[in-house]
Design an enzyme around this catalytic site. Structure first.
Site, mmCIF file in Angstrom:
data_model
loop_
_atom_site.group_PDB
_atom_site.id
_atom_site.type_symbol
_atom_site.label_atom_id
_atom_site.label_comp_id
_atom_site.label_asym_id
_atom_site.label_seq_id
_atom_site.Cartn_x
_atom_site.Cartn_y
_atom_site.Cartn_z
ATOM 1 N N ASP A 1 36.795 59.095 41.041
ATOM 2 C CA ASP A 1 36.787 58.853 42.404
ATOM 3 C C ASP A 1 37.031 57.399 42.819
ATOM 4 O O ASP A 1 36.612 56.542 42.260
ATOM 5 C CB ASP A 1 35.672 59.183 43.121
ATOM 6 C CG ASP A 1 35.337 60.966 43.283
ATOM 7 O OD1 ASP A 1 36.320 61.476 43.334
ATOM 8 O OD2 ASP A 1 34.067 61.082 43.476
ATOM 9 N N ASP B 1 40.013 65.515 46.290
ATOM 10 C CA ASP B 1 38.955 65.799 47.238
ATOM 11 C C ASP B 1 39.609 66.016 48.687
ATOM 12 O O ASP B 1 39.171 66.872 49.484
ATOM 13 C CB ASP B 1 38.027 64.754 47.279
ATOM 14 C CG ASP B 1 37.345 64.597 45.796
ATOM 15 O OD1 ASP B 1 37.288 65.648 45.103
ATOM 16 O OD2 ASP B 1 36.861 63.543 45.567
#
Length: 165
Positions: free
Chosen positions: A118, A136
């Site tokens: 991330d 995401d």
């Protein structure tokens, strides 16, 4: 374009964009050595290795946990792909394609790195959002599309949302 082809193209585009951004930031931009990279007063690029699922929930620090999450992602992608194959609504197949592409993108990370990479961090003042990636964002956009399709489907009284629809 046939609905299934549109959904598969959306899944593939989401997967490719997700993996390209991750590889570019890890290998070309060397984000781990240069972080944080400030993009705007409210946005920066950072490196977070997420061993859990959405928002870091259900952290898995064992190999068994890692592979269980990979298995769940693959099964979910397959089930959503089967739903996509029977769906007739454009919004529905686009939404499912975003979710499938995102799920596969994060599963690729788990296989390759043992965790999901991330990197986008949004914040303002004392507020801070969870660090996320393109996969995401695709999953969230896909879920939002499913919610919109559900409302529209209910309003139309049709069966577009049902897997056998």
């Amino acid at each position: 374009m046939r609905p299934l082809i549109l959904g598969l193209a959306t899944a593939a585009a989401t997967l490719v964009l997700d993996q390209a951004t991750k590889l570019g930031l890890l290998l070309l931009a060397d984000l781990p050595a240069r972080q944080p990279v400030v993009l705007a007063p409210f946005a920066q690029l950072v490196v977070v290795w997420n061993r859990g699922v959405s928002y870091g929930l259900f952290q898995q620090h064992t190999e068994l946990g890692r592979w269980l999450l990979v298995g769940v992602a693959v099964l979910a992608a397959a089930a959503l792909g089967a739903w996509m194959a029977r769906a007739g609504s454009r919004l529905l197949v686009l939404s499912l394609g975003l979710i499938v592409g995102g799920a596969v993108g994060n599963a690729v990370d788990r296989v390759a790195y043992g965790a999901v990479f991330d990197f986008v961090h949004l914040h303002a003042g004392g507020w801070s959002w969870y660090v996320f990636n393109v996969a995401d964002a695709g999953i969230v956009a896909g879920v939002a599309g499913l919610l919109v399709e559900t409302v529209w489907s209910e309003a139309r009284g049709d069966a577009a949302m049902r897997p056998d629809g």
